[in-house]
Design a protein around this motif. Structure first.
Motif, PDB file in Angstrom:
ATOM      1  N   TYR A 160       0.252 -21.402  43.424  1.00  0.00           N
ATOM      2  CA  TYR A 160      -0.887 -20.486  43.516  1.00  0.00           C
ATOM      3  C   TYR A 160      -0.551 -19.119  42.932  1.00  0.00           C
ATOM      4  CZ  TYR A 160      -4.704 -17.730  45.397  1.00  0.00           C
ATOM      5  OH  TYR A 160      -5.777 -16.887  45.506  1.00  0.00           O
ATOM      6  N   VAL A 161       0.595 -18.578  43.318  1.00  0.00           N
ATOM      7  CA  VAL A 161       0.954 -17.229  42.871  1.00  0.00           C
ATOM      8  C   VAL A 161       1.122 -17.179  41.353  1.00  0.00           C
ATOM      9  CG1 VAL A 161       2.747 -15.460  42.957  1.00  0.00           C
ATOM     10  CG2 VAL A 161       1.986 -16.554  45.068  1.00  0.00           C
ATOM     11  N   ILE A 162       1.877 -18.116  40.799  1.00  0.00           N
ATOM     12  CA  ILE A 162       2.158 -18.081  39.359  1.00  0.00           C
ATOM     13  C   ILE A 162       0.914 -18.391  38.542  1.00  0.00           C
ATOM     14  CG2 ILE A 162       3.479 -19.173  37.511  1.00  0.00           C
ATOM     15  CD1 ILE A 162       5.733 -19.567  39.542  1.00  0.00           C
ATOM     16  N   THR A 163       0.185 -19.430  38.920  1.00  0.00           N
ATOM     17  CA  THR A 163      -1.009 -19.813  38.158  1.00  0.00           C
ATOM     18  C   THR A 163      -2.075 -18.733  38.240  1.00  0.00           C
ATOM     19  OG1 THR A 163      -0.524 -22.120  38.687  1.00  0.00           O
ATOM     20  CG2 THR A 163      -2.688 -21.649  37.792  1.00  0.00           C
ATOM     21  N   SER A 164      -2.294 -18.183  39.436  1.00  0.00           N
ATOM     22  CA  SER A 164      -3.280 -17.111  39.577  1.00  0.00           C
ATOM     23  C   SER A 164      -2.873 -15.871  38.786  1.00  0.00           C
ATOM     24  CB  SER A 164      -3.446 -16.744  41.054  1.00  0.00           C
ATOM     25  OG  SER A 164      -3.982 -17.814  41.780  1.00  0.00           O
ATOM     26  N   SER A 165      -1.588 -15.563  38.780  1.00  0.00           N
ATOM     27  CA  SER A 165      -1.114 -14.387  38.040  1.00  0.00           C
ATOM     28  C   SER A 165      -1.367 -14.537  36.547  1.00  0.00           C
ATOM     29  CB  SER A 165       0.378 -14.167  38.310  1.00  0.00           C
ATOM     30  OG  SER A 165       0.615 -13.911  39.673  1.00  0.00           O
ATOM     31  N   PHE A 166      -1.079 -15.707  36.021  1.00  0.00           N
ATOM     32  CA  PHE A 166      -1.329 -15.950  34.594  1.00  0.00           C
ATOM     33  C   PHE A 166      -2.817 -15.839  34.280  1.00  0.00           C
ATOM     34  CE2 PHE A 166       2.972 -17.194  34.196  1.00  0.00           C
ATOM     35  CZ  PHE A 166       3.260 -17.309  32.846  1.00  0.00           C
ATOM     36  N   LYS A 167      -3.641 -16.440  35.136  1.00  0.00           N
ATOM     37  CA  LYS A 167      -5.084 -16.411  34.907  1.00  0.00           C
ATOM     38  C   LYS A 167      -5.627 -14.990  34.998  1.00  0.00           C
ATOM     39  CE  LYS A 167      -9.449 -17.558  37.044  1.00  0.00           C
ATOM     40  NZ  LYS A 167      -9.756 -16.108  37.140  1.00  0.00           N
ATOM     41  N   ASN A 168      -5.226 -14.247  36.022  1.00  0.00           N
ATOM     42  CA  ASN A 168      -5.738 -12.886  36.203  1.00  0.00           C
ATOM     43  C   ASN A 168      -5.298 -11.963  35.069  1.00  0.00           C
ATOM     44  OD1 ASN A 168      -6.945 -13.656  38.617  1.00  0.00           O
ATOM     45  ND2 ASN A 168      -5.200 -13.023  39.868  1.00  0.00           N
ATOM     46  N   LEU A 169      -4.064 -12.138  34.605  1.00  0.00           N
ATOM     47  CA  LEU A 169      -3.588 -11.324  33.491  1.00  0.00           C
ATOM     48  C   LEU A 169      -4.389 -11.613  32.227  1.00  0.00           C
ATOM     49  CD1 LEU A 169      -1.604  -9.344  32.203  1.00  0.00           C
ATOM     50  CD2 LEU A 169      -0.028 -11.268  31.863  1.00  0.00           C
ATOM     51  N   ALA A 170      -4.623 -12.901  31.973  1.00  0.00           N
ATOM     52  CA  ALA A 170      -5.404 -13.278  30.796  1.00  0.00           C
ATOM     53  C   ALA A 170      -6.833 -12.762  30.895  1.00  0.00           C
ATOM     54  CB  ALA A 170      -5.394 -14.801  30.631  1.00  0.00           C
ATOM     55  N   SER A 171      -7.419 -12.858  32.089  1.00  0.00           N
ATOM     56  CA  SER A 171      -8.791 -12.363  32.284  1.00  0.00           C
ATOM     57  C   SER A 171      -8.875 -10.863  32.043  1.00  0.00           C
ATOM     58  CB  SER A 171      -9.265 -12.687  33.703  1.00  0.00           C
ATOM     59  OG  SER A 171      -9.373 -14.074  33.906  1.00  0.00           O
ATOM     60  N   LYS A 172      -7.865 -10.144  32.501  1.00  0.00           N
ATOM     61  CA  LYS A 172      -7.849  -8.697  32.310  1.00  0.00           C
ATOM     62  C   LYS A 172      -7.729  -8.336  30.829  1.00  0.00           C
ATOM     63  CE  LYS A 172      -7.853  -4.499  33.940  1.00  0.00           C
ATOM     64  NZ  LYS A 172      -9.039  -3.955  34.634  1.00  0.00           N
ATOM     65  N   LEU A 173      -6.907  -9.058  30.093  1.00  0.00           N
ATOM     66  CA  LEU A 173      -6.752  -8.790  28.666  1.00  0.00           C
ATOM     67  C   LEU A 173      -8.058  -9.025  27.911  1.00  0.00           C
ATOM     68  CD1 LEU A 173      -3.251 -10.414  27.972  1.00  0.00           C
ATOM     69  CD2 LEU A 173      -3.796  -7.964  28.109  1.00  0.00           C
ATOM     70  N   VAL A 174      -8.774 -10.073  28.324  1.00  0.00           N
ATOM     71  CA  VAL A 174     -10.043 -10.390  27.650  1.00  0.00           C
ATOM     72  C   VAL A 174     -11.139  -9.411  28.057  1.00  0.00           C
ATOM     73  CG1 VAL A 174     -11.839 -12.135  27.350  1.00  0.00           C
ATOM     74  CG2 VAL A 174      -9.438 -12.817  27.406  1.00  0.00           C
ATOM     75  N   SER A 175     -11.243  -9.098  29.346  1.00  0.00           N
ATOM     76  CA  SER A 175     -12.319  -8.225  29.813  1.00  0.00           C
ATOM     77  C   SER A 175     -12.176  -6.799  29.282  1.00  0.00           C
ATOM     78  CB  SER A 175     -12.356  -8.205  31.340  1.00  0.00           C
ATOM     79  OG  SER A 175     -11.167  -7.643  31.864  1.00  0.00           O
ATOM     80  N   THR A 176     -10.965  -6.344  29.028  1.00  0.00           N
ATOM     81  CA  THR A 176     -10.768  -5.000  28.472  1.00  0.00           C
ATOM     82  C   THR A 176     -10.874  -4.962  26.954  1.00  0.00           C
ATOM     83  OG1 THR A 176      -8.363  -5.344  28.399  1.00  0.00           O
ATOM     84  CG2 THR A 176      -9.277  -4.304  30.382  1.00  0.00           C
ATOM     85  N   GLY A 177     -10.869  -6.144  26.328  1.00  0.00           N
ATOM     86  CA  GLY A 177     -10.941  -6.192  24.874  1.00  0.00           C
ATOM     87  C   GLY A 177      -9.590  -6.143  24.196  1.00  0.00           C
TER      88      GLY A 177
END
Length: 209
Positions: free
Chosen positions: A76-93
């Motif tokens: 959970y920790v590793i998979t969620s961290s990867f997903k949240n980081l990727a989402s942040k990179l995309v949402s900020t452009g």
């Protein structure tokens, strides 16, 4: 009481509301659910196995439970961290595509603002057509990479370290018990044993002087 068709319809509505536009989140949650069910099966196999002694179960059940916790938490920790980081990179452009960037520039967004930490494309409906599919795809890829790293690299290392520690503790515990048994005082003779030995000694012959 609702009919099965209505219950299934409600289930689809809930699933779409929570995961319809967020498949990466669905991968994380279904992965965690899979680990939970697998861990329950492992613990149950130990609990209900008649061929395993209670003493062995007292050691194996906590070990299986600890392994389950390591598996679930690391995934959970590793998979969620990867997903949240990727989402942040995309949402900020910071991570984007040419159509998305051109769409942002057309509505007056300054190039210097794209990629900033506080910039959020989620709040801009003009690029939603290109942005949503791209973000969902990145979330799925990031979640998949995170799950692979967790299941094949991090989790085995953590489990091996834990197993090694528990093995040392088990060996030390066995050695202590062995020493205690060796130092245990000899069992004294009972009255019944004394009478039995006396009967064997003096039966079947005359008394010698």
């Amino acid at each position: 009481m609702k009919s099965p068709s209505n219950l299934f319809s409600d289930f689809k509505t809930v699933m779409y509301r929570n995961y319809g536009e967020n498949p990466g989140k669905m991968l994380v949650h279904t992965g965690v659910l899979g680990w939970i069910l697998s861990s329950l099966a492992q613990v149950s196999a130990v609990v209900f196995n008649d061929k395993i002694s209670p003493q062995q179960k007292s050691f194996l059940i906590p070990q299986e439970a600890a392994d389950a916790a390591i598996n679930i938490l690391s995934f959970y920790v590793i998979t969620s961290s990867f997903k949240n980081l990727a989402s942040k990179l995309v949402s900020t452009g910071k991570l984007t595509t040419k159509p998305i960037k051109e769409g942002l520039l057309k509505i007056g967004i300054r190039p210097a603002d794209i990629g900033k930490f506080n910039f959020n494309i989620d709040n801009i409906p003009h690029v939603k057509k290109d942005y949503k599919p791209f973000k969902n795809g990145v979330d799925v890829i990031a979640s998949t990479i995170g799950s692979i790293i967790s299941c094949n690299i991090v989790t085995p290392v953590l489990r091996n370290q834990y197993a090694s520690k528990k093995q040392k503790e088990a060996i030390a515990y066995m050695n202590v018990n062995k020493q205690q048994q060796q130092l245990k005082a000899p069992k004294g003779i009972t009255m019944a044993d004394y009478q039995k030995l006396s009967a064997i000694k003096y039966s079947g012959g005359s008394l010698k002087i």
